[in-house]
Design a protein around this motif. Structure first.
Motif, PDB file in Angstrom:
ATOM      1  N   GLU A 211      12.297  21.103  -3.043  1.00 30.21           N
ATOM      2  CA  GLU A 211      11.284  21.805  -4.256  1.00 30.21           C
ATOM      3  C   GLU A 211      11.480  23.366  -4.015  1.00 30.21           C
ATOM      4  N   GLU A 212      11.400  23.696  -2.547  1.00 29.52           N
ATOM      5  CA  GLU A 212      11.077  25.036  -2.073  1.00 29.52           C
ATOM      6  C   GLU A 212      12.159  25.246  -0.994  1.00 29.52           C
ATOM      7  N   LEU A 224      17.455  35.415   2.724  1.00 24.86           N
ATOM      8  CA  LEU A 224      16.654  35.490   1.572  1.00 24.86           C
ATOM      9  C   LEU A 224      16.494  37.036   1.211  1.00 24.86           C
ATOM     10  N   SER A 225      16.637  37.925   2.073  1.00 24.10           N
ATOM     11  CA  SER A 225      16.862  39.325   1.508  1.00 24.10           C
ATOM     12  C   SER A 225      18.050  39.489   1.003  1.00 24.10           C
ATOM     13  N   HIS A 226      19.182  38.962   1.119  1.00 21.62           N
ATOM     14  CA  HIS A 226      20.242  39.124   0.213  1.00 21.62           C
ATOM     15  C   HIS A 226      20.090  38.623  -0.972  1.00 21.62           C
ATOM     16  N   VAL A 227      19.556  37.345  -1.142  1.00 19.78           N
ATOM     17  CA  VAL A 227      19.275  36.841  -2.404  1.00 19.78           C
ATOM     18  C   VAL A 227      18.205  37.802  -3.127  1.00 19.78           C
ATOM     19  N   THR A 228      17.215  38.295  -2.650  1.00 19.79           N
ATOM     20  CA  THR A 228      16.665  39.146  -3.501  1.00 19.79           C
ATOM     21  C   THR A 228      17.404  40.568  -4.033  1.00 19.79           C
ATOM     22  N   ARG A 229      18.136  40.991  -3.302  1.00 16.96           N
ATOM     23  CA  ARG A 229      19.232  42.285  -3.602  1.00 16.96           C
ATOM     24  C   ARG A 229      19.694  41.919  -4.850  1.00 16.96           C
ATOM     25  N   VAL A 230      20.683  40.842  -4.607  1.00 12.98           N
ATOM     26  CA  VAL A 230      21.915  40.402  -5.497  1.00 12.98           C
ATOM     27  C   VAL A 230      21.370  39.719  -6.909  1.00 12.98           C
ATOM     28  N   ALA A 231      20.166  38.910  -6.778  1.00 13.35           N
ATOM     29  CA  ALA A 231      19.765  38.181  -7.955  1.00 13.35           C
ATOM     30  C   ALA A 231      19.847  38.997  -9.110  1.00 13.35           C
ATOM     31  N   PRO A 232      19.067  39.972  -9.352  1.00 13.09           N
ATOM     32  CA  PRO A 232      18.731  40.929 -10.750  1.00 13.09           C
ATOM     33  C   PRO A 232      20.001  41.454 -11.043  1.00 13.09           C
ATOM     34  N   THR A 233      21.320  41.236 -10.364  1.00  7.76           N
ATOM     35  CA  THR A 233      22.716  41.762 -11.016  1.00  7.76           C
ATOM     36  C   THR A 233      23.434  40.610 -11.363  1.00  7.76           C
ATOM     37  N   LEU A 238      29.108  34.244  -3.417  1.00  7.69           N
ATOM     38  CA  LEU A 238      29.929  33.145  -2.653  1.00  7.69           C
ATOM     39  C   LEU A 238      28.749  32.833  -1.462  1.00  7.69           C
ATOM     40  N   VAL A 239      28.375  31.746  -1.412  1.00  9.37           N
ATOM     41  CA  VAL A 239      27.297  31.011  -0.567  1.00  9.37           C
ATOM     42  C   VAL A 239      28.016  30.285   0.281  1.00  9.37           C
ATOM     43  N   THR A 240      27.747  30.444   1.702  1.00 11.73           N
ATOM     44  CA  THR A 240      28.611  29.975   2.626  1.00 11.73           C
ATOM     45  C   THR A 240      27.641  29.170   3.760  1.00 11.73           C
ATOM     46  N   GLY A 241      27.887  28.292   4.434  1.00 12.98           N
ATOM     47  CA  GLY A 241      27.039  27.586   5.214  1.00 12.98           C
ATOM     48  C   GLY A 241      27.699  26.050   5.336  1.00 12.98           C
ATOM     49  N   GLU A 242      27.139  25.745   6.541  1.00 16.93           N
ATOM     50  CA  GLU A 242      27.298  24.148   6.694  1.00 16.93           C
ATOM     51  C   GLU A 242      26.793  23.309   5.642  1.00 16.93           C
ATOM     52  N   GLY A 246      21.181  23.875   2.604  1.00 15.77           N
ATOM     53  CA  GLY A 246      20.572  24.268   1.246  1.00 15.77           C
ATOM     54  C   GLY A 246      21.117  25.185   0.565  1.00 15.77           C
ATOM     55  N   LYS A 247      22.746  24.998   0.338  1.00 19.35           N
ATOM     56  CA  LYS A 247      23.224  26.151  -0.361  1.00 19.35           C
ATOM     57  C   LYS A 247      22.818  26.187  -1.740  1.00 19.35           C
ATOM     58  N   GLU A 248      22.619  24.820  -2.232  1.00 17.78           N
ATOM     59  CA  GLU A 248      22.378  25.026  -3.826  1.00 17.78           C
ATOM     60  C   GLU A 248      20.943  25.492  -4.019  1.00 17.78           C
ATOM     61  N   LEU A 249      19.915  25.346  -3.173  1.00 17.41           N
ATOM     62  CA  LEU A 249      18.636  26.073  -3.175  1.00 17.41           C
ATOM     63  C   LEU A 249      18.774  27.382  -3.354  1.00 17.41           C
ATOM     64  N   ILE A 250      19.672  28.061  -2.606  1.00 14.15           N
ATOM     65  CA  ILE A 250      20.234  29.302  -2.525  1.00 14.15           C
ATOM     66  C   ILE A 250      20.644  29.913  -3.916  1.00 14.15           C
ATOM     67  N   ALA A 251      21.645  29.219  -4.359  1.00 13.20           N
ATOM     68  CA  ALA A 251      22.238  29.358  -5.620  1.00 13.20           C
ATOM     69  C   ALA A 251      21.084  29.248  -6.805  1.00 13.20           C
ATOM     70  N   ARG A 252      20.030  28.259  -6.728  1.00 10.88           N
ATOM     71  CA  ARG A 252      18.970  28.048  -7.771  1.00 10.88           C
ATOM     72  C   ARG A 252      18.122  29.333  -7.474  1.00 10.88           C
ATOM     73  N   ALA A 253      17.919  29.944  -6.332  1.00 11.59           N
ATOM     74  CA  ALA A 253      16.927  31.010  -6.166  1.00 11.59           C
ATOM     75  C   ALA A 253      17.412  32.112  -7.001  1.00 11.59           C
ATOM     76  N   ILE A 254      18.744  32.451  -6.680  1.00  5.37           N
ATOM     77  CA  ILE A 254      19.455  33.669  -7.163  1.00  5.37           C
ATOM     78  C   ILE A 254      19.287  33.525  -8.771  1.00  5.37           C
TER      79      ILE A 254
END
Length: 547
Positions: A211-212, A224-233, A238-242, A246-254
């Motif tokens: 959920e969070e 998360l700082s990268h998410v904050t910068r790129v989300a409004p654009t 491209l989200v990378t990681g093992e 939680g890559k989908e959580l990052i995508a939803r946050a964007i």
């Protein structure tokens, strides 16, 4: 498509005042029967033209409709030739010159009569030689829709009453066409809403796992700082990681922090769909495009129009779909499988992969230009072993969640359990931690959650080595590094001059590895490794037999 609401033909209409004959009433009956049939739009137009051609006894009847998005081009429908001796072309052909002339007739909103040589030279759906032509613009609420054309091989075939009647017919046909198009748009919107509802329900169930985004470690805060910068654009991310980070959580946050937050978030796992169907899933298909395509289907890109599409496991997308995807990223348009009409979309693309795409590019399995298009703004999600300071927070979060769902009252977590959790490398990352906590909550009978070290090694916490020889080599190397650090630090484990700091790992991790490798850390507190006191030997009997 049901066309029942489209009928506007009525015997009680004010046709008597226009001197309408009995065959005119018969034509209205034929037209009314056509619009009450449950047929698609093209069949409706063909049926109207056929009814008019048979009732008026003309040599050619045709309806040409203006393209909804281009007032200079016409949609081609098969003309009707009641005279069976006249050759019928394989398909209607409206030339550019004919289209320009017809669009001018629609623009003038006036019926046009051509006769003699002027008529013979003017083509109708690619054919010439008709000695009289009658063109009736199809107009509804001052919107030009197309042309109804009737043609004869003889001149002077119409009376004034016929002209007035057919103008009335053209006005009613325009209403039918407008209503039919409205029903098509409503049906398409209903289909899209139904698909979005199904996908939304699936996404809610799929997203219920997390959920969070929980944690406050430096690697996570950096991501998360990268998410904050790129989300409004609207930039592609491209989200990378093992796997399991939680890559989908990052995508939803964007998506939630973008201007598209109130629009759809459509997820597709490129690795879970057969390669033969990936193009259909992404871009949709037309009816009859392939075996089993019994109806038109919208693709995920159309469903995500105005919102965000999340392409998970993008590294597994086949090469043929990579070309189409590249076009979507560049031009924001595509064609459905089996279709010829270009579909334009406004979609924000977020892709994710747990693989390094550069080797795939070098091997020719992933297009270099597509990689650059996707890698506009990379966001790396740290693995759980890179953010072990977040493990207590994550463990507490999952314990509270599963205790609530199972009806148990678990208030805290045993300290030793937290140390064990932080000492493990978590190859399955957060997903593995979640499963371990869920199992522990089910087995817990008290108010304090605890996990036995033995059960950890027997179960999810046991390392899986690819081979015995490699496992032994790695273990021996690890043992040598730990022993060398302990010897240099005179057996001290923690503190600024301890072995943990020298090795760059947490104290709990080093303590766990010392126990796992059965290293006697006390033997390094004297000058020589051989001077071990009798008490220490009794405390570590497993070391006594070592050379």
């Amino acid at each position: 498509m049901s066309t029942a609401p489209q009928t506007t033909f009525d015997r009680n209409d004010q046709l008597a005042s226009h001197g309408v004959l009995s065959q005119h009433f018969e034509l209205f009956d034929a037209l009314r029967s056509q619009v009450t049939r449950k047929v698609d739009f093209r069949a409706l137009i063909d049926g109207l033209v056929e009814s008019i051609a048979c009732a008026i006894h003309c040599d050619c009847a045709n309806i040409a409709l203006l393209h909804p998005e281009d007032s200079q081009s016409f949609l081609e429908f098969a003309p009707q030739y009641p005279n069976r001796n006249r050759r019928k072309p394989l398909s209607p052909l409206i030339s550019r010159e004919e289209g320009q002339w017809l669009s001018r007739v629609v623009e003038l909103r006036q019926s046009v009569i051509l006769a003699g040589l002027e008529s013979e030279r003017r083509s109708i759906a690619g054919l010439t030689g008709f000695k009289s032509q009658y063109h009736f613009p199809l107009v509804n609420q001052n919107r030009g829709l197309g042309i109804l054309t009737l043609a004869y091989l003889a001149e002077n075939t119409f009376q004034q009453g016929d002209m007035s009647f057919l103008q009335h017919v053209a006005a009613h046909i325009a209403i039918v066409i407008e209503n039919a198009r409205a029903h098509l748009e409503i049906a398409a919107l209903k289909e899209q809403l139904a698909c979005e509802r199904v996908y939304l329900e699936d996404e809610i169930l799929a997203g219920a796992k997390f959920e969070e985004i929980v944690g406050s470690s430096e690697p996570l805060e950096h991501a998360l700082s990268h998410v904050t910068r790129v989300a409004p654009t609207d930039s592609t991310v491209l989200v990378t990681g093992e796997s399991g980070t939680g890559k989908e959580l990052i995508a939803r946050a964007i998506h939630k922090r973008s201007r598209r937050a109130d629009k759809p978030f459509i997820r597709i796992n490129c690795a879970a769909i057969p390669q033969s169907l990936i193009a259909s899933e992404l871009f949709g298909h037309e009816k009859g495009a392939f075996t089993g395509a019994t109806e038109r289907r919208l693709g995920r890109f159309e469903l995500a129009n105005g919102g965000t599409i999340f392409l998970d496991e993008i590294g597994d997308i086949p090469s043929d779909a990579q070309i189409v995807l590249l076009r979507v990223l560049q031009e924001r348009e595509f064609e459905r499988v089996g279709g010829v009409r270009t579909v334009s979309v406004d979609v924000r693309v977020v892709a994710a992969t747990n693989r390094d795409l550069k080797p795939a590019v070098e091997a020719g399995k992933f297009r270099l230009d597509l990689f650059y298009r996707l890698n506009v703004f990379p966001v790396h999600v740290p693995s759980l072993r890179e953010r072990k300071d977040d493990i207590p927070l994550l463990a507490k979060y999952f314990v509270e969640r599963y205790a609530r769902s199972t009806g148990k009252k678990i208030k805290n977590i045993d300290r030793k359990t937290l140390e064990l959790l932080q000492a493990y490398d978590w190859p399955g990352n957060i997903r593995e931690l979640q499963n371990v906590i869920e199992r522990a909550v089910i087995l817990c009978d008290g108010a304090t959650l605890s996990i036995n070290e033995t059960s950890m090694h027997r179960g999810a916490f046991e390392r899986v080595h690819p081979s015995t020889a490699l496992g032994e080599a790695l273990m021996n190397t690890e043992r040598q590094m730990i022993e060398a650090a302990l010897e240099e630090c005179r057996g001290r484990v923690f503190g600024p001059f301890g072995a943990a700091a020298k090795l760059g790992i947490p104290r709990s991790t080093l303590e766990f590895r010392i126990r796992s490798l059965r290293i006697n850390k006390y033997s390094f507190r004297s000058e020589g490794r051989g001077s071990i006191t009798a008490n220490m030997v009794r405390s570590f009997p497993q070391v006594a037999g070592r050379p």
